[in-house]
Design an enzyme around this catalytic site. Structure first.
Site, PDB file in Angstrom:
ATOM      1  N   ALA A   3       4.302   3.800   0.794  1.00  0.00           N
ATOM      2  CA  ALA A   3       4.751   4.211   2.189  1.00  0.00           C
ATOM      3  C   ALA A   3       5.892   3.190   2.561  1.00  0.00           C
ATOM      4  O   ALA A   3       5.859   2.559   3.426  1.00  0.00           O
ATOM      5  CB  ALA A   3       3.747   4.438   3.442  1.00  0.00           C
ATOM      6  N   GLY A  30      11.141  -3.025   5.267  1.00  0.00           N
ATOM      7  CA  GLY A  30      10.520  -4.420   5.265  1.00  0.00           C
ATOM      8  C   GLY A  30       9.881  -4.698   3.925  1.00  0.00           C
ATOM      9  O   GLY A  30      10.291  -5.729   3.341  1.00  0.00           O
ATOM     10  N   HIS A  31       9.332  -3.589   3.106  1.00  0.00           N
ATOM     11  CA  HIS A  31       9.025  -3.852   1.721  1.00  0.00           C
ATOM     12  C   HIS A  31      10.192  -4.152   0.806  1.00  0.00           C
ATOM     13  O   HIS A  31       9.943  -4.756  -0.236  1.00  0.00           O
ATOM     14  CB  HIS A  31       8.166  -2.742   1.276  1.00  0.00           C
ATOM     15  CG  HIS A  31       7.011  -2.272   2.049  1.00  0.00           C
ATOM     16  ND1 HIS A  31       6.766  -1.162   2.758  1.00  0.00           N
ATOM     17  CD2 HIS A  31       5.923  -2.843   2.038  1.00  0.00           C
ATOM     18  CE1 HIS A  31       5.526  -0.980   3.300  1.00  0.00           C
ATOM     19  NE2 HIS A  31       4.930  -2.192   2.711  1.00  0.00           N
ATOM     20  N   MET A  87       0.650  -1.274   0.103  1.00  0.00           N
ATOM     21  CA  MET A  87       0.029  -0.027  -0.004  1.00  0.00           C
ATOM     22  C   MET A  87       0.929   1.095  -0.206  1.00  0.00           C
ATOM     23  O   MET A  87       0.506   2.214   0.464  1.00  0.00           O
ATOM     24  CB  MET A  87      -1.004   0.236   1.288  1.00  0.00           C
ATOM     25  CG  MET A  87      -1.871  -1.202   0.823  1.00  0.00           C
ATOM     26  SD  MET A  87      -3.484  -1.010   2.141  1.00  0.00           S
ATOM     27  CE  MET A  87      -2.902  -0.644   3.621  1.00  0.00           C
ATOM     28  N   HIS A  99       9.117   0.998   3.260  1.00  0.00           N
ATOM     29  CA  HIS A  99      10.199   1.078   4.278  1.00  0.00           C
ATOM     30  C   HIS A  99      10.993  -0.400   3.784  1.00  0.00           C
ATOM     31  O   HIS A  99      10.737  -1.085   2.996  1.00  0.00           O
ATOM     32  CB  HIS A  99       9.822   1.223   5.846  1.00  0.00           C
ATOM     33  CG  HIS A  99       8.625  -0.013   6.196  1.00  0.00           C
ATOM     34  ND1 HIS A  99       8.879  -1.344   6.094  1.00  0.00           N
ATOM     35  CD2 HIS A  99       7.307  -0.155   6.344  1.00  0.00           C
ATOM     36  CE1 HIS A  99       7.891  -1.958   6.277  1.00  0.00           C
ATOM     37  NE2 HIS A  99       6.894  -1.329   6.502  1.00  0.00           N
TER      38      HIS A  99
HETATM   39  O1  PAF Z   1      -0.302  -5.712   3.545  1.00  0.00           O
HETATM   40  C1  PAF Z   1      -0.635  -4.944   3.014  1.00  0.00           C
HETATM   41  O2  PAF Z   1       0.108  -3.872   2.803  1.00  0.00           O
HETATM   42  C2  PAF Z   1      -2.187  -4.835   2.186  1.00  0.00           C
HETATM   43  O3  PAF Z   1      -2.930  -5.580   3.019  1.00  0.00           O
HETATM   44  C3  PAF Z   1      -1.995  -5.442   0.946  1.00  0.00           C
HETATM   45  C4  PAF Z   1      -1.604  -7.073   0.628  1.00  0.00           C
HETATM   46  C5  PAF Z   1      -1.130  -4.650  -0.101  1.00  0.00           C
HETATM   47  C6  PAF Z   1      -3.484  -5.589   0.323  1.00  0.00           C
HETATM   48  O4  PAF Z   1      -3.831  -4.277   0.200  1.00  0.00           O
END
Ligand code: PAF
Length: 301
Positions: A32, A36-37, A30, A34
């Site tokens: 933003a 972790g992503h 979603m 960091h």
């Molecule tokens: O974990 C998230 O950021 C959200 O729940 C996801 C999996 C991107 C779905 O909108």
């Protein structure tokens, strides 16, 4: 990295990749972003030929309007972070192509708010499920749509949202898509706080206190060697709820634990005895309020 705004453009890019026999990895986010992503994207870049990172604040998974409004939106910075990561891992990355999919709400849901509703049985009847009605169904709707558009071989999710992984596993069983679910470990700040987009909303004082959540969970993991499940649960809840009584907390800050459950790592059903989780292992999942921000974390026993 190429930014894609249109669903049709994404589909045609992945269709071509599929025809060329390429492996596709999907990292739903979603925004933003960091570290972790970035760790999910980095892993996907190593394991696939084409990686799709979606950045979409999905309105239908928020059961609280204020939470949706307050959700951080930092798209330009996110795209810069993805580009820098791509440059950094270039030599090790298998993926030759990286697509950042940044649709609008209308692009994602052209027929208005989706009507479909998903149910997941026992895995959604615990912890986040009853506290955030409709949340997991909203997650499933967007994730399925992303699966349909990106047609990935693998999809990467962080273990901080531990229950979400169980829900996606269940979704994949329901829709029978041959997608490998890749759960990835939590990335933590040096002081132990689990990285989360919500951490941005913590005041400096609350940010200083927040690592106590992970510290408490780590101590709980040690206690689990010799204490009963219920005693560990009670200790975690008491320790955080009374933290401000034994520590010098600024501005009247205190932890307000919402739940701490010790559950089977796959079925997510609460256990009373450590032996009940012998097959899959046990996980402790917590949600705590601090300074108006809801933080979640896990510990594996
Ligand atoms: O974990 C998230 O950021 C959200 O729940 C996801 C999996 C991107 C779905 O909108």
């Amino acid at each position: 990295m190429k930014q894609i705004l249109k669903a049709a453009e994404l589909t045609s890019a992945v269709n071509i990749a599929r025809q060329e026999g390429k492996q596709i990895g999907l990292v739903p986010t979603m925004g933003a972003l960091h570290e972790g992503h970035l760790s999910l994207i980095e892993r996907a870049l190593k394991e696939n030929d084409l990686v799709v990172v979606s950045l979409f604040v999905n309105p239908i998974q928020f059961n609280n309007k204020e939470d949706l409004e307050k959700y951080p939106r930092t798209i330009e910075k996110d795209l810069e972070l993805i580009k820098s990561l791509e440059l950094k891992v270039k030599s090790e990355a298998k993926a030759k192509e990286l697509l950042a999919f940044t649709p609008t709400v209308d692009e994602m849901y052209p027929d208005g708010e989706p009507k479909e509703v998903y149910h997941f049985g026992p895995v959604e009847e615990v912890m986040e499920g009853p506290r955030r009605p409709g949340h997991f169904s909203g997650v499933a709707v967007v994730v399925r749509r992303l699966f349909d558009l990106a047609q990935p071989h693998r999809a990467y999710f962080g273990e901080k949202d531990y229950q979400q992984i169980a829900v996606i596993r269940n979704l994949l069983e329901q829709i029978k898509y041959p997608i490998e679910l890749v759960p990835c470990p939590i990335v933590r700040a040096d002081d132990g706080l689990a990285l989360s987009s919500r951490n941005m909303r913590l005041s400096p004082e609350a940010r200083q206190m927040a690592p106590a959540i992970n510290a408490t969970l780590e101590q709980a993991a040690e206690m689990a060697e010799y204490e009963e499940v219920d005693d560990v649960k009670e200790w975690v809840l008491d320790t955080l709820a009374s933290y401000h009584e034994v520590n010098d907390c600024p501005n009247g800050l205190c932890f307000e634990p919402e739940y701490f459950e010790i559950v089977d790592a796959i079925t997510l059903q609460p256990i009373d005895d450590w032996d009940e989780a012998e097959e899959h292992g046990a996980v402790g999942c917590i949600a705590v309020w601090l300074d108006g921000v809801r933080l979640i974390d896990i510990v594996k026993f």
